[in-house]
Motif scaffolding. Sequence first.
Motif, PDB file in Angstrom:
ATOM      1  N   TYR A   1     -53.499 -81.616 -47.919  1.00 17.91           N
ATOM      2  CA  TYR A   1     -53.280 -81.219 -46.532  1.00 17.91           C
ATOM      3  C   TYR A   1     -52.130 -82.044 -45.978  1.00 17.91           C
ATOM      4  O   TYR A   1     -52.088 -83.263 -46.155  1.00 17.91           O
TER       5      TYR A   1
ATOM      6  N   ASN B   1     -48.664 -82.785 -39.376  1.00 20.69           N
ATOM      7  CA  ASN B   1     -47.583 -83.442 -38.651  1.00 20.69           C
ATOM      8  C   ASN B   1     -48.147 -84.304 -37.538  1.00 20.69           C
ATOM      9  O   ASN B   1     -49.020 -83.873 -36.783  1.00 20.69           O
TER      10      ASN B   1
ATOM     11  N   TYR C   1     -50.512 -86.958 -45.266  1.00 20.34           N
ATOM     12  CA  TYR C   1     -51.037 -86.149 -46.362  1.00 20.34           C
ATOM     13  C   TYR C   1     -52.401 -86.694 -46.748  1.00 20.34           C
ATOM     14  O   TYR C   1     -52.592 -87.906 -46.802  1.00 20.34           O
TER      15      TYR C   1
ATOM     16  N   GLU D   1     -55.751 -76.964 -41.532  1.00 17.67           N
ATOM     17  CA  GLU D   1     -55.097 -75.694 -41.823  1.00 17.67           C
ATOM     18  C   GLU D   1     -54.431 -75.134 -40.570  1.00 17.67           C
ATOM     19  O   GLU D   1     -53.382 -74.507 -40.641  1.00 17.67           O
TER      20      GLU D   1
ATOM     21  N   THR E   1     -45.364 -87.221 -41.302  1.00 17.56           N
ATOM     22  CA  THR E   1     -46.352 -86.320 -41.864  1.00 17.56           C
ATOM     23  C   THR E   1     -47.421 -87.128 -42.573  1.00 17.56           C
ATOM     24  O   THR E   1     -47.110 -88.029 -43.347  1.00 17.56           O
TER      25      THR E   1
ATOM     26  N   GLY F   1     -51.452 -77.922 -39.669  1.00 18.42           N
ATOM     27  CA  GLY F   1     -50.602 -78.411 -40.743  1.00 18.42           C
ATOM     28  C   GLY F   1     -50.373 -77.352 -41.795  1.00 18.42           C
ATOM     29  O   GLY F   1     -50.473 -76.152 -41.527  1.00 18.42           O
ATOM     30  N   THR F   2     -50.073 -77.810 -42.995  1.00 15.33           N
ATOM     31  CA  THR F   2     -49.839 -76.901 -44.111  1.00 15.33           C
ATOM     32  C   THR F   2     -50.650 -77.376 -45.313  1.00 15.33           C
ATOM     33  O   THR F   2     -51.088 -78.525 -45.372  1.00 15.33           O
ATOM     34  N   LEU F   3     -50.844 -76.482 -46.255  1.00 12.86           N
ATOM     35  CA  LEU F   3     -51.573 -76.798 -47.479  1.00 12.86           C
ATOM     36  C   LEU F   3     -50.607 -76.786 -48.650  1.00 12.86           C
ATOM     37  O   LEU F   3     -49.722 -75.940 -48.727  1.00 12.86           O
ATOM     38  N   LYS F   4     -50.802 -77.714 -49.558  1.00  5.91           N
ATOM     39  CA  LYS F   4     -50.046 -77.758 -50.800  1.00  5.91           C
ATOM     40  C   LYS F   4     -51.047 -77.929 -51.922  1.00  5.91           C
ATOM     41  O   LYS F   4     -52.152 -78.400 -51.704  1.00  5.91           O
TER      42      LYS F   4
END
Length: 85
Positions: free
Chosen positions: A61, A64, A73, A47, A71, A50-53
Amino acid sequence: MLQATGFDYERDLDRMGVSFSGSAQSPKTMAVAEGRFERKKIESYSEHFGTLKTANGKTIYAVNLSNPPRTAYFTFSARRRGGYL
């Protein structure tokens, strides 16, 4: 990263399967791992860096990576045999 996530692949990884596909211009790699993961620490690290989807009710998750830039995932699946598969 070991201190932030608590994960040491030499100690904590039991099994791993990897698949490579795609082309040289668009390579794709998929891995499934089983072992002892400190899920909360890995989630917190992801978190932060990176970013959450969300897809189909699952948290994905996206972290990068560099060299080469790309990236990664990942998600956690059902609990089995003391780890995640």
